[in-house]
Design an enzyme around this catalytic site. Structure first.
Site, short mmCIF file in Angstrom:
data_model
loop_
_atom_site.label_atom_id
_atom_site.label_comp_id
_atom_site.label_asym_id
_atom_site.label_seq_id
_atom_site.Cartn_x
_atom_site.Cartn_y
_atom_site.Cartn_z
N LYS A 31 0.82 -1.22 0.00
CA LYS A 31 0.00 0.00 0.00
C LYS A 31 0.85 1.26 0.00
CE LYS A 31 -0.71 0.45 5.01
NZ LYS A 31 -0.06 1.74 5.18
N THR A 32 2.00 1.25 0.68
CA THR A 32 2.83 2.46 0.73
C THR A 32 3.33 2.82 -0.67
OG1 THR A 32 3.53 1.88 2.97
CG2 THR A 32 4.83 3.54 1.82
N ASP A 217 -3.95 7.55 4.68
CA ASP A 217 -3.40 6.21 4.95
C ASP A 217 -4.01 5.68 6.25
OD1 ASP A 217 -1.85 3.95 4.73
OD2 ASP A 217 -0.06 4.88 5.59
N GLU A 218 -4.12 4.36 6.36
CA GLU A 218 -4.65 3.69 7.56
C GLU A 218 -6.04 4.24 7.91
OE1 GLU A 218 -3.21 1.16 8.53
OE2 GLU A 218 -1.02 1.35 8.40
N GLN A 248 -7.66 -5.03 9.65
CA GLN A 248 -6.60 -4.64 10.58
C GLN A 248 -7.03 -3.45 11.44
OE1 GLN A 248 -2.38 -5.03 9.10
NE2 GLN A 248 -3.39 -4.99 7.11
N ARG A 609 2.11 -10.91 10.40
CA ARG A 609 3.46 -10.33 10.61
C ARG A 609 4.53 -11.31 10.15
NH1 ARG A 609 1.98 -6.05 9.81
NH2 ARG A 609 0.04 -7.17 9.42
#
Length: 676
Positions: A31-32, A217-218, A248, A609
Site C-alpha cells: 500500500k505504501t 493512509d490507515e 486490521q 506479521r
C-alpha cells in the site's frame, strides 16, 4: 515513476484520480508504494499545493514525503502537504483561529499542563462513594467527549456514573480556563477546526478549493472527528482517496471507528473500490490460515490474500503444559531455527495480547543468555507495580534495605508522609542507626504525632508478622499471596488508574509477580524468599537495550511486543503465544462487549506479521495468582481448518549431529560469557 513495477490493481489505484476511491489494501500488499506512486502521478497534472496526504504519525509522514521526493524530486514536491491530521489542523488554526476568539500565537498544552489544570479544579473534592477524585480519569472522559465531537455545553453525564457527573461540571470550566490562557489541548486541534468550518463556511470553502486531492493512509484507524474533517474538506470535489484494511482495525479502544471504512461507499456515493489482495510478505500457508481465520468476521469487506510465492512451512500449533513450558518451547524453537536457517536473533518476534504476558519469556531468554528487546512497554521488573510488590519482598528478606523500605513505608498510604519520612531519615543519620531500628522507637522522635506513631507501629507489626511466615518452609507462594491481599495492592491499583483498562494491565502485572514466585517455588521447592530475590537480581544483571522503537529493532535481539505494537512490522519467524480463551480473545472483551471481532482482527494482524514461519502456542494450564488453572484452547485455533495447521507435540524436533555440535558450542560459549 515506473508503472510497470505495479500489479494491475495497484496500477488502477494510482491512475484513478477523480472521484472518491477506497483502496482495500490487505496486509503486505504494497500500500505504501501505491500511495507514494499515486501522489507522484498526481504531481504530473496538478500543483503540489492542491494535494494533501494524511497519516497518523510524524514518522510515517516523513517516510511518505521522502519516498515521493525520490520519485519526483524536491522541486516538484515543494508545497505538497504530507502530515498527520493534527499537524494539518494546527496549520489551519494558526491562520484562522482568531475567528473563534483566540490569538494566533495560541499555546498547545501538553498532557502535564492539562492534568495540572484539572487537578487544581478537583483538589480536595471527594467522590460520593468515598476517596479523592482522580484528575486523570476526569481528563480521560473530557478527551473522549472531544473525539466524539461533543462540546462542553453538550456533554450529558450518566447520573449513575459519579465520574461522568464530575466531568460534566469540570469540562466547561476546563475549556474556559484554557481559553483564558490563549491555549488549546491536543484534542481541541481537530475539534476547533471542525467548529471553525461549521461557523465560518467561507473558511471551509477556501480550504476545499485549495485541497482538491486528499489521500488518507490507515483509514480504518480514523475516529469520529477525523472522519468529519475529511467529509467537510472533500465535499466540493469528492477527490478523496482512502487506503486501509478493515481486517486490521484494532484500535477501537482508543476511538477508531471501523464503520468509517465499512460504510465508505454509502457515505461517498459513486465511489470506486479497488482491492489489493496480492501479498508480497508471507508464504502461501500463512496466508491461507490468516484468510481462514478472518472470514469468520461478519462485518468486513470480502477479500482474500494470495501470493505468487511458495506455500512454505506449515503453520504450527503447540499446546504446552503451562506458561513456563510455553516459554521454554519458544526458546528451544529459536535455538533450533536460528541454526537450521542461519537466522539472526532479530528475525524472531514473540507476540502476545497484553504486556503482562512478557514475564515468562523475558526470564527464559535471560536464562539462556539470548538478547532481546521489549517494544511498547517497560521491562517486566521495571514496572512500578512490580517494583512496589518486590520492594515488600526485599524488605522482608533484608530490613536494612533502606531504598526499598522508604519505597513501601507509605505505600499504600498509611499516614506516613514525606515530612515524617524526612524526620525518620534525619534521626537515622543523627543517631547512626539503621532506619529499620529507628522505626522501632519512633515515639521518641520529636515532631511525630500520635496517629503517625500508630501507623509506624502498625507497619512494623505487619512486616514482622510476615517475616516470620516467610521463614516457614513451603509457604513462599501462599505468604506472598496473603501479604499482597492484606495490603490491598489490587484495590490500590484500581483506585489510582485514570482508566479501567490501565488498572487491569497493572493488576495483571501484579499477578505475574505471584506467578514468578510460584514458578520459582516449583523449580526450587526447598528454597526460600532469599533464593527467589537472588534469581530476580541475576535476571536484572544485564539491562536489555533501551531507546526508541526504531533503535531497538536495529539490535540483533529477539523482539517481544504486544499485538497492537506489532502492526506495520514483519519478521521471518513469529511466535503468537497465549492462544487460549481469556487471553486471545481477551476475557474482558468477551465480558464487556461479547464481540470478538476486534480480537479476531488482532490475531489476524499477528499472523500476517510472519514472512516464513508462524508458530502459535497456548497452554493447557496457566498460573493465575500463583495457582495453576485449566485453560481452553482459543476459538481462533479451532476456527482454522485441520488441513492448514500442523499440531506439534511436546517432544523436540530431531536435530542433526552437526546442529547438535553447533548448539553445544554456543551453549558453552554462553556459559563462559556468564562466568566472565
Amino acid at each position: 515513476m515506473d508503472l510497470s513495477l505495479l500489479n494491475e490493481p495497484q496500477r488502477q489505484a494510482v491512475l484513478h484520480t477523480e472521484g472518491a476511491l477506497l483502496v482495500l489494501a490487505g496486509a503486505g500488499s504494497g500500500k505504501t508504494r501505491v500511495i507514494t506512486c499515486r501522489i507522484a502521478y498526481l504531481l504530473r497534472q496538478v500543483a503540489a499545493e492542491q494535494i494533501v496526504a494524511l497519516t497518523f504519525t510524524n514518522k510515517a509522514a516523513r517516510e511518505m514525503r521522502d519516498r515521493v521526493i525520490e520519485q519526483v524530486g524536491r522541486g516538484k514536491a515543494k508545497g505538497l502537504i504530507v502530515s498527520t491530521f493534527h499537524s494539518l489542523g494546527v496549520r489551519i488554526l494558526r491562520q484562522e483561529i482568531e475567528q473563534l476568539g483566540y490569538k494566533k500565537n495560541f499555546s498547545i498544552y501538553p498532557a502535564t499542563d492539562q492534568l495540572r489544570l484539572v487537578r487544581d479544579m478537583v483538589q480536595g473534592r471527594q467522590l460520593p462513594s468515598g476517596g479523592n477524585v482522580d484528575p486523570d480519569r476526569v481528563l480521560w472522559l473530557i478527551s473522549g467527549a472531544k473525539n466524539e465531537l461533543i462540546d462542553a455545553d453538550r456533554y450529558v453525564a450518566n447520573p449513575r456514573d459519579e465520574y461522568e457527573v464530575i466531568a460534566a461540571e469540570i469540562y466547561p470550566r476546563y475549556q474556559r480556563s484554557l481559553k483564558a490562557c490563549n491555549a488549546i489541548d491536543f484534542d481541541d486541534i481537530l475539534l476547533l477546526t471542525i467548529r471553525l468550518f461549521e461557523q465560518f463556511p467561507e473558511v471551509l470553502d477556501r480550504y476545499r478549493e485549495q485541497f482538491r486531492y486528499i489521500m488518507v493512509d490507515e483509514y480504518q484507524d480514523t475516529n469520529q472527528v477525523q472522519y468529519q474533517m475529511l467529509r467537510m474538506l472533500s465535499s466540493a470535489h469528492h477527490n478523496l482517496c482512502v487506503v486501509g484494511d478493515d481486517d486490521q482495525s484494532i484500535y477501537g479502544w482508543r476511538g477508531a471507528k471501523p464503520g468509517n471504512i465499512l460504510d465508505f461507499e454509502k457515505d461517498f456515493p459513486g465511489s470506486r473500490v479497488i482491492k489489493l489482495e496480492q501479498n508480497y510478505r508471507s508464504t502461501g500457508n500463512i496466508l491461507a490460515a490468516a484468510n481462514a481465520l478472518i472470514v469468520n468476521n461478519q462485518d468486513r469487506h470480502g477479500k482474500r490474500l494470495w501470493t505468487s510465492g511458495a506455500d512454505g512451512a506449515d503453520v504450527v500449533y503447540r499446546c504446552c503444559d503451562d506458561g513456563e513450558d510455553e516459554a521454554m518451547a519458544v526458546v528451544e524453537a529459536i535455538h533450533r531455527e536460528r541454526f537450521r536457517q542461519q537466522l539472526e536473533y532479530r528475525d524472531f518476534a514473540i507476540l502476545y495480547r497484553t504486556n503482562g504476558q512478557s514475564r515468562a519469556f523475558e526470564e527464559q531468554l535471560r536464562y539462556e543468555n539470548i538478547p532481546y528487546v521489549l517494544i511498547g512497554g517497560q521491562q517486566f521488573f521495571d514496572r512500578k507495580e512490580v517494583k512496589d510488590a518486590l520492594a515488600y519482598l526485599k524488605v522482608m528478606a533484608n530490613p536494612q534495605d533502606e531504598v526499598n523500605l522508604l519505597r513501601i513505608l507509605n505505600y499504600p498510604k498509611r499516614g506516613i508522609g514525606e515530612t515524617t519520612a524526612e524526620r525518620l531519615i534525619q534521626a537515622s543519620v543523627t543517631q547512626q542507626e539503621p532506619l529499620w531500628q529507628v522505626l522501632h522507637h519512633s515515639a521518641t522522635i520529636e515532631g511525630l504525632g500520635e496517629k503517625t506513631i500508630e501507623a509506624i507501629d502498625g507497619f512494623i507489626q505487619l512486616m514482622e508478622r510476615y517475616q516470620r511466615r516467610f521463614r516457614q518452609p513451603g509457604q513462599l507462594v501462599t505468604t506472598a499471596q496473603e501479604l499482597f491481599r492484606e495490603l490491598e495492592l489490587e484495590e490500590e491499583l484500581y483506585r489510582h488508574a485514570d482508566d479501567p483498562q490501565k488498572a487491569r494491565r497493572r493488576v495483571e502485572n501484579l499477578h505475574e509477580v505471584v506467578n514468578a514466585v510460584s514458578s520459582y517455588a516449583d523449580r526450587e521447592p526447598l528454597a526460600g524468599l532469599e533464593g527467589f530475590l537472588e534469581k530476580v537480581s541475576l535476571l536484572d544483571r544485564d539491562e536489555p537495550p533501551r531507546g526508541s522503537k526504531e533503535e531497538k529493532l536495529k539490535q540483533d535481539a529477539v523482539v517481544l511486543m504486544s499485538l497492537h505494537s506489532s502492526k506495520g512490522l514483519e519478521f521471518p519467524c513469529v511466535f503468537l503465544v497465549g492462544m487460549e480463551e481469556g487471553s486471545l480473545p481477551h476475557s474482558k472483551t468477551i465480558e464487556e462487549t461479547n464481540d470478538v471481532s476486534e480480537e479476531r482482527r488482532l490475531c489476524y494482524v499477528g499472523m500476517t506479521r510472519a514472512r516464513k514461519q508462524l508458530m502459535m502456542l497456548g497452554a493447557a494450564r496457566r498460573k493465575k495468582y500463583g495457582r495453576l488453572q485449566p485453560r481452553e484452547v482459543s476459538r481462533f485455533i479451532r476456527e482454522l481448518p485441520e488441513s492448514l495447521i500442523s499440531h506439534e507435540k511436546g517432544d523436540k524436533a530431531p536435530v542433526s549431529p552437526e546442529e547438535q555440535e553447533t548448539m553445544a558450542n554456543s551453549f558453552f560459549s554462553n556459559i563462559q560469557d556468564m562466568l566472565n
